[in-house]
Enzyme design. Structure first.
Site, mmCIF file in Angstrom:
data_model
loop_
_atom_site.group_PDB
_atom_site.id
_atom_site.type_symbol
_atom_site.label_atom_id
_atom_site.label_comp_id
_atom_site.label_asym_id
_atom_site.label_seq_id
_atom_site.Cartn_x
_atom_site.Cartn_y
_atom_site.Cartn_z
ATOM 1 N N ASP A 437 17.144 17.468 -8.115
ATOM 2 C CA ASP A 437 16.275 18.643 -8.219
ATOM 3 C C ASP A 437 15.735 18.955 -6.826
ATOM 4 O O ASP A 437 14.954 18.183 -6.261
ATOM 5 C CB ASP A 437 15.139 18.298 -9.205
ATOM 6 C CG ASP A 437 14.205 19.463 -9.469
ATOM 7 O OD1 ASP A 437 14.149 20.385 -8.628
ATOM 8 O OD2 ASP A 437 13.530 19.435 -10.508
ATOM 9 N N HIS A 438 16.139 20.097 -6.299
ATOM 10 C CA HIS A 438 15.790 20.421 -4.910
ATOM 11 C C HIS A 438 14.309 20.736 -4.741
ATOM 12 O O HIS A 438 13.809 20.851 -3.626
ATOM 13 C CB HIS A 438 16.644 21.608 -4.427
ATOM 14 C CG HIS A 438 16.968 21.545 -2.956
ATOM 15 N ND1 HIS A 438 16.164 20.894 -2.035
ATOM 16 C CD2 HIS A 438 18.001 22.047 -2.235
ATOM 17 C CE1 HIS A 438 16.683 21.010 -0.839
ATOM 18 N NE2 HIS A 438 17.800 21.690 -0.924
ATOM 19 N N ARG A 439 13.573 20.860 -5.837
ATOM 20 C CA ARG A 439 12.118 21.054 -5.695
ATOM 21 C C ARG A 439 11.450 19.740 -5.304
ATOM 22 O O ARG A 439 10.342 19.724 -4.794
ATOM 23 C CB ARG A 439 11.515 21.547 -7.023
ATOM 24 C CG ARG A 439 11.999 22.921 -7.447
ATOM 25 C CD ARG A 439 11.564 23.238 -8.849
ATOM 26 N NE ARG A 439 12.097 22.273 -9.819
ATOM 27 C CZ ARG A 439 11.799 22.266 -11.104
ATOM 28 N NH1 ARG A 439 10.969 23.168 -11.593
ATOM 29 N NH2 ARG A 439 12.320 21.376 -11.918
#
Ligand code: CAO
Length: 465
Positions: A437-439
């Site tokens: 998850d790039h967040r």
């Protein structure tokens, strides 16, 4: 006529759950195994079935009540004194609650065009679910609740759709998943039109023809396939429908990136094979109670625990403006079953050895195939592994099982020529596919995770460091 008290059975790891639906009313005749109420935790909703047949005499709970194992649900006047098992006086086993849907569960996995294998978030023993559904009479209407199954309610809640405003197209006005989707589409198209009209009136006509809701997509193609050849229609399996909602949400809401890498497992595989041979020999000579077969997945679980310890953000979940770092290590693994994908969870994998993990995996995978996993056995995962190693393939892009922030996909290892600085040597290489998850995670962190994982798999003694 005997009076029977029906209590909430074992509901797995959930301490307290909320009653969200009463499915019977006083005077109703219920069958054994018929669903009586729906309860909901923060992860899933479950139908609580009756352990006996009888006529509902008193209902001891109301909507919104919190209940737990042992809470009294209602009393029944038994129609006779024969238990459902057919043995007079013998209390039948407590039925298991049926997991209906998971709002935060895995498996997210699903199937964009079959290209990306995905995980399943929640699962239901299909046969049992079918019984419960058939038994679910529309008493909700009498209680002024919109008439819809728990899974549809859950689906509506996830989308924020007020069920009271949805027109049901099913039998006796029952609201179906398609009705909820149609409602969402109508609202989104309305909103899009309004936005388009206020921002750029000239584009309104184009937008009005867009049935792809708020995403601004063109409508889903409607094709009469029979024009092209014979076809057969089959209902989509219940588990797949349930998991589809989770997969779709996770696919749309999580900015996924997948890093691929390879681990040299030549030595580890030799150790695994030798270990299995020793176990077999030992069992044959009568020194062992049974043979525990160790597969690469057990080593992967252990290696992932080590990597999660080194890179704690992979063992976290987003909660608003905060990240929740878990200090426990529960690892989910995708299991392929005739009813669809399920994700049982090995709890506290950091405290278990390879044999114990292998034994538990075998038991959980069997339960998954038999549709007997309890909600507790499918909840609480920090990280999931999806192994297609026993089947084949090279790499894939697994879908993250929210609220987890990463998932490891593994394919079949194979011998490859690897340059050792002087010559190409044959090494057994295991393909790894890590979706993250790039967040929460950055590309550099993901690359480090994969490199570290590959180092551990290359020399398992590193787990001890
Ligand atoms: N490379 C090469 N061989 C592998 C391997 C790998 N990465 N992983 C397993 N194997 C071998 C095993 O050693 C075993 O070999 P033998 O039969 O010769 O002993 C064989 O493949 C079968 O293994 P398995 O699948 O029975 O055991 P497992 O522990 O690897 O997996 C389970 C267990 C339950 C995860 C698996 O059966 C399963 O269901 N996999 C599918 C998961 C899935 O569908 N994921 C996709 C989800 S996204 O849509």
């Amino acid at each position: 006529m005997a009076s029977i008290e029906i209590q909430v059975p074992d509901i797995g790891d959930f301490d307290e759950v909320t009653v969200i639906e009463l499915m019977v009313k006083i005077g109703d005749t219920v069958k054994a195994e018929q669903s009586l109420i729906t309860v909901e935790s923060d992860k899933a909703s479950m139908e609580i079935p009756s352990s006996h047949a009888g006529v509902v005499k008193e209902i001891k709970i109301k909507l919104g009540d919190k209940v737990k194992e042992g809470s009294l649900v209602l009393t029944l006047e038994s129609v006779d004194t024969i238990s459902p098992s057919g043995q007079s006086g013998t209390p039948p086993p407590q039925p298991s609650p049926l997991l209906v849907a998971g709002s935060k569960g895995p498996v997210a996995p699903v199937v964009p065009a079959q290209a990306a294998p995905v995980l399943v978030a929640v699962a239901v023993p299909v046969a049992a679910a079918a019984v419960a559904e058939a038994a679910h009479q529309p008493t909700a209407l009498a209680l002024n609740l919109p008439h819809a199954s728990p899974s549809v309610r859950k689906f509506a809640r996830e989308l924020g759709v007020p069920l009271g405003e949805v027109k049901g197209s099913g039998v006796k006005g029952r609201i179906t998943e398609a009705d909820v989707q149609a409602f969402t589409r109508a609202v989104m198209i309305g909103a899009t039109k309004t936005l388009a009209a206020s921002a750029q009136p000239a584009s309104a006509a184009a937008v009005s023809g867009n049935d792809g809701a708020g995403l601004g997509l063109i409508p889903w193609p409607v094709v009469d396939f029979t024009k092209f050849g014979p076809v057969e229609r089959k209902d989509r399996p219940r588990i797949k429908k349930i998991s589809a909602a989770n997969l779709h949400r996770n696919w749309v809401m999580i900015p996924h990136v997948t890093n691929h890498d390879d681990a040299d497992i030549t030595d580890l595989e030799a150790f695994r094979v030798a270990t299995n041979l020793e176990s077999e020999k030992s069992a044959k000579s009568g020194n062992n109670a049974g043979v525990v077969k160790v597969t690469m997945l057990a080593f992967l679980i252990k290696a992932c625990v080590a990597a999660l310890k080194k890179f704690p953000e992979f063992n976290s979940s987003i909660d608003g403006d905060q990240l929740v770092y878990k200090q426990y290590f529960h690892i989910g693994f995708a299991a392929d079953t005739p009813n669809g994908l399920m994700v049982p969870v090995i709890k506290d994998a950091d405290k278990k050895g390879i044999f114990q993990i292998s034994t538990e995996m075998g038991e959980l995978a069997k339960k998954a195939r038999d549709g007997k996993l309890s909600p507790g056995e499918m909840s609480g995962a920090c990280f999931t592994i999806s192994s297609l190693g026993g089947i084949g393939g090279r790499y894939f892009t697994p879908i993250i099982n929210a609220p987890e922030v990463a998932i490891l996909g593994v394919c079949k290892s194979q011998m490859e020529p690897v340059w050792d600085g002087k010559a190409f040597v044959p090494r057994l290489m295991l393909p790894l596919s890590l979706s993250w998850d790039h967040r929460v995670i950055d590309g550099a962190g993901a690359a480090r995770f994969n490199v570290y994982l590959a180092q551990i798999l290359g020399d398992f003694r590193r787990v001890l460091l």
